[in-house]
Design a protein around this motif. Structure first.
Motif, PDB file in Angstrom:
ATOM      1  N   ASP A  15       0.855  -1.191   0.000  1.00 63.52           N
ATOM      2  CA  ASP A  15       0.000   0.000   0.000  1.00 63.52           C
ATOM      3  C   ASP A  15       0.892   1.242   0.000  1.00 63.52           C
ATOM      4  OD1 ASP A  15      -1.809   2.035   0.483  1.00 63.52           O
ATOM      5  OD2 ASP A  15      -2.621   1.153   2.319  1.00 63.52           O
ATOM      6  N   THR A  16       0.760   2.091  -1.007  1.00 62.41           N
ATOM      7  CA  THR A  16       1.596   3.286  -1.097  1.00 62.41           C
ATOM      8  C   THR A  16       1.375   4.238   0.076  1.00 62.41           C
ATOM      9  OG1 THR A  16      -0.033   4.391  -2.507  1.00 62.41           O
ATOM     10  CG2 THR A  16       1.746   3.204  -3.619  1.00 62.41           C
ATOM     11  N   ALA A  17       0.232   4.142   0.746  1.00 61.26           N
ATOM     12  CA  ALA A  17      -0.044   5.010   1.898  1.00 61.26           C
ATOM     13  C   ALA A  17       0.887   4.707   3.074  1.00 61.26           C
ATOM     14  CB  ALA A  17      -1.501   4.846   2.336  1.00 61.26           C
ATOM     15  N   VAL A  18       1.537   3.553   3.061  1.00 64.06           N
ATOM     16  CA  VAL A  18       2.442   3.168   4.147  1.00 64.06           C
ATOM     17  C   VAL A  18       3.823   3.802   3.972  1.00 64.06           C
ATOM     18  CG1 VAL A  18       3.525   1.187   5.306  1.00 64.06           C
ATOM     19  CG2 VAL A  18       1.153   1.028   4.531  1.00 64.06           C
ATOM     20  N   VAL A  19       4.159   4.215   2.760  1.00 62.49           N
ATOM     21  CA  VAL A  19       5.498   4.751   2.489  1.00 62.49           C
ATOM     22  C   VAL A  19       5.846   5.925   3.408  1.00 62.49           C
ATOM     23  CG1 VAL A  19       6.988   5.818   0.751  1.00 62.49           C
ATOM     24  CG2 VAL A  19       5.566   3.844   0.142  1.00 62.49           C
ATOM     25  N   PRO A  20       4.989   6.938   3.581  1.00 61.08           N
ATOM     26  CA  PRO A  20       5.347   8.032   4.499  1.00 61.08           C
ATOM     27  C   PRO A  20       5.523   7.561   5.945  1.00 61.08           C
ATOM     28  CG  PRO A  20       3.494   8.674   3.116  1.00 61.08           C
ATOM     29  CD  PRO A  20       3.742   7.222   2.875  1.00 61.08           C
ATOM     30  N   LEU A  21       4.758   6.573   6.360  1.00 67.07           N
ATOM     31  CA  LEU A  21       4.902   6.023   7.717  1.00 67.07           C
ATOM     32  C   LEU A  21       6.249   5.322   7.867  1.00 67.07           C
ATOM     33  CD1 LEU A  21       1.304   4.531   8.101  1.00 67.07           C
ATOM     34  CD2 LEU A  21       2.158   6.726   8.978  1.00 67.07           C
ATOM     35  N   LEU A  26      11.978   5.554   9.780  1.00 65.10           N
ATOM     36  CA  LEU A  26      13.417   5.650   9.539  1.00 65.10           C
ATOM     37  C   LEU A  26      13.992   6.939  10.118  1.00 65.10           C
ATOM     38  CD1 LEU A  26      13.656   4.276   5.892  1.00 65.10           C
ATOM     39  CD2 LEU A  26      14.154   3.063   8.033  1.00 65.10           C
ATOM     40  N   GLU A  27      13.281   8.043   9.957  1.00 62.40           N
ATOM     41  CA  GLU A  27      13.759   9.323  10.512  1.00 62.40           C
ATOM     42  C   GLU A  27      13.824   9.264  12.040  1.00 62.40           C
ATOM     43  OE1 GLU A  27      15.259  11.814   8.953  1.00 62.40           O
ATOM     44  OE2 GLU A  27      15.030  10.486   7.226  1.00 62.40           O
ATOM     45  N   ASP A  28      12.877   8.592  12.657  1.00 58.72           N
ATOM     46  CA  ASP A  28      12.903   8.423  14.114  1.00 58.72           C
ATOM     47  C   ASP A  28      14.122   7.598  14.538  1.00 58.72           C
ATOM     48  OD1 ASP A  28      10.555   9.884  14.248  1.00 58.72           O
ATOM     49  OD2 ASP A  28       9.270   8.122  14.580  1.00 58.72           O
ATOM     50  N   LEU A  29      14.426   6.542  13.776  1.00 59.20           N
ATOM     51  CA  LEU A  29      15.623   5.744  14.071  1.00 59.20           C
ATOM     52  C   LEU A  29      16.880   6.596  13.930  1.00 59.20           C
ATOM     53  CD1 LEU A  29      14.951   2.343  12.265  1.00 59.20           C
ATOM     54  CD2 LEU A  29      14.902   2.791  14.728  1.00 59.20           C
ATOM     55  N   ARG A  30      16.925   7.411  12.880  1.00 59.94           N
ATOM     56  CA  ARG A  30      18.085   8.285  12.642  1.00 59.94           C
ATOM     57  C   ARG A  30      18.261   9.257  13.813  1.00 59.94           C
ATOM     58  NH1 ARG A  30      19.997   8.558   7.813  1.00 59.94           N
ATOM     59  NH2 ARG A  30      17.974   8.277   6.811  1.00 59.94           N
ATOM     60  N   ALA A  31      17.167   9.830  14.290  1.00 59.99           N
ATOM     61  CA  ALA A  31      17.225  10.792  15.397  1.00 59.99           C
ATOM     62  C   ALA A  31      17.706  10.132  16.689  1.00 59.99           C
ATOM     63  CB  ALA A  31      15.847  11.419  15.618  1.00 59.99           C
ATOM     64  N   ARG A  32      17.459   8.830  16.833  1.00 58.68           N
ATOM     65  CA  ARG A  32      17.887   8.101  18.027  1.00 58.68           C
ATOM     66  C   ARG A  32      19.277   7.474  17.860  1.00 58.68           C
ATOM     67  NH1 ARG A  32      13.250   4.447  17.900  1.00 58.68           N
ATOM     68  NH2 ARG A  32      14.711   2.976  18.817  1.00 58.68           N
ATOM     69  N   GLY A  33      19.942   7.741  16.742  1.00 63.17           N
ATOM     70  CA  GLY A  33      21.280   7.209  16.514  1.00 63.17           C
ATOM     71  C   GLY A  33      21.309   5.741  16.174  1.00 63.17           C
ATOM     72  N   ARG A  65       9.019  -3.493  13.909  1.00 56.55           N
ATOM     73  CA  ARG A  65       8.118  -2.384  14.233  1.00 56.55           C
ATOM     74  C   ARG A  65       7.943  -1.432  13.044  1.00 56.55           C
ATOM     75  NH1 ARG A  65      10.938  -1.522  19.701  1.00 56.55           N
ATOM     76  NH2 ARG A  65      12.083  -0.006  18.473  1.00 56.55           N
ATOM     77  N   ASP A  66       8.750  -1.623  12.015  1.00 60.10           N
ATOM     78  CA  ASP A  66       8.679  -0.799  10.806  1.00 60.10           C
ATOM     79  C   ASP A  66       7.292  -0.961  10.171  1.00 60.10           C
ATOM     80  OD1 ASP A  66       8.952   0.290   8.225  1.00 60.10           O
ATOM     81  OD2 ASP A  66      10.970  -0.523   7.960  1.00 60.10           O
ATOM     82  N   PRO A  67       6.608   0.140   9.871  1.00 63.51           N
ATOM     83  CA  PRO A  67       5.313   0.029   9.200  1.00 63.51           C
ATOM     84  C   PRO A  67       5.369  -0.774   7.892  1.00 63.51           C
ATOM     85  CG  PRO A  67       5.594   2.237  10.029  1.00 63.51           C
ATOM     86  CD  PRO A  67       6.917   1.527  10.222  1.00 63.51           C
ATOM     87  N   ALA A  68       6.519  -0.799   7.250  1.00 64.12           N
ATOM     88  CA  ALA A  68       6.671  -1.639   6.064  1.00 64.12           C
ATOM     89  C   ALA A  68       6.423  -3.098   6.415  1.00 64.12           C
ATOM     90  CB  ALA A  68       8.068  -1.464   5.468  1.00 64.12           C
ATOM     91  N   HIS A  69       6.849  -3.501   7.599  1.00 66.03           N
ATOM     92  CA  HIS A  69       6.643  -4.879   8.061  1.00 66.03           C
ATOM     93  C   HIS A  69       5.242  -5.069   8.627  1.00 66.03           C
ATOM     94  CE1 HIS A  69       7.392  -8.782   9.810  1.00 66.03           C
ATOM     95  NE2 HIS A  69       6.933  -8.314  10.967  1.00 66.03           N
ATOM     96  N   THR A  70       4.830  -4.176   9.526  1.00 68.13           N
ATOM     97  CA  THR A  70       3.544  -4.369  10.202  1.00 68.13           C
ATOM     98  C   THR A  70       2.359  -4.272   9.241  1.00 68.13           C
ATOM     99  OG1 THR A  70       3.400  -2.039  10.860  1.00 68.13           O
ATOM    100  CG2 THR A  70       4.427  -3.558  12.427  1.00 68.13           C
ATOM    101  N   SER A  71       2.536  -3.580   8.116  1.00 73.09           N
ATOM    102  CA  SER A  71       1.466  -3.475   7.124  1.00 73.09           C
ATOM    103  C   SER A  71       1.325  -4.759   6.304  1.00 73.09           C
ATOM    104  CB  SER A  71       1.743  -2.315   6.173  1.00 73.09           C
ATOM    105  OG  SER A  71       2.837  -2.626   5.319  1.00 73.09           O
ATOM    106  N   GLY A  72       2.359  -5.597   6.313  1.00 73.29           N
ATOM    107  CA  GLY A  72       2.342  -6.812   5.508  1.00 73.29           C
ATOM    108  C   GLY A  72       2.672  -6.578   4.048  1.00 73.29           C
ATOM    109  N   GLY A  73       3.053  -5.367   3.696  1.00 72.59           N
ATOM    110  CA  GLY A  73       3.300  -5.046   2.295  1.00 72.59           C
ATOM    111  C   GLY A  73       4.717  -5.251   1.807  1.00 72.59           C
ATOM    112  N   TRP A  74       5.642  -5.504   2.718  1.00 72.81           N
ATOM    113  CA  TRP A  74       7.035  -5.714   2.354  1.00 72.81           C
ATOM    114  C   TRP A  74       7.544  -6.983   3.027  1.00 72.81           C
ATOM    115  CZ3 TRP A  74       5.236  -0.746   2.836  1.00 72.81           C
ATOM    116  CH2 TRP A  74       5.702   0.223   1.955  1.00 72.81           C
ATOM    117  N   ASP A  75       8.486  -7.636   2.370  1.00 66.89           N
ATOM    118  CA  ASP A  75       9.241  -8.724   2.992  1.00 66.89           C
ATOM    119  C   ASP A  75      10.471  -8.088   3.615  1.00 66.89           C
ATOM    120  OD1 ASP A  75       7.632 -10.963   2.248  1.00 66.89           O
ATOM    121  OD2 ASP A  75       8.421 -10.776   0.206  1.00 66.89           O
TER     122      ASP A  75
END
Length: 84
Positions: A15-21, A26-33, A65-75
């Motif tokens: 689902d393309t709607a998951v891409v911004p999530l 990823l930005e949250d991970l970057r901010a946490r080092g 916890r990545d929305p890419a995973h939790t959405s089921g749309g990515w392996d």
């Protein structure tokens, strides 16, 4: 910390709607080092990111916890990576 290469490959039903999530995750991970590098593949099949974690179990917990995973749309596949 160890490095883990996370491959996120899109399934046909993603689902393309998951891409911004996913990008915000990823930005949250970057901010946490916890993130060194990230980006999509040029052919739009998915992308990869370099995650920092104490061990494989922690890396899996974070990546799952990545929305890419939790959405089921990515392996999602993780590899411990001894990159220098």
């Amino acid at each position: 910390m160890n490095r883990y290469l996370v491959l996120a490959m899109r399934r046909a039903s993603f689902d393309t709607a998951v891409v911004p999530l996913h990008q915000q995750f990823l930005e949250d991970l970057r901010a946490r080092g916890r993130l060194e590098l990230s980006g999509p593949f040029g052919d739009k099949s998915g992308g990869a990111y370099l995650l920092l974690a104490d061990d494989l179990a922690q890396a899996q917990t974070i990546a799952h916890r990545d929305p890419a995973h939790t959405s089921g749309g990515w392996d999602i596949t993780l590899y411990e990576w001894a990159a220098r």
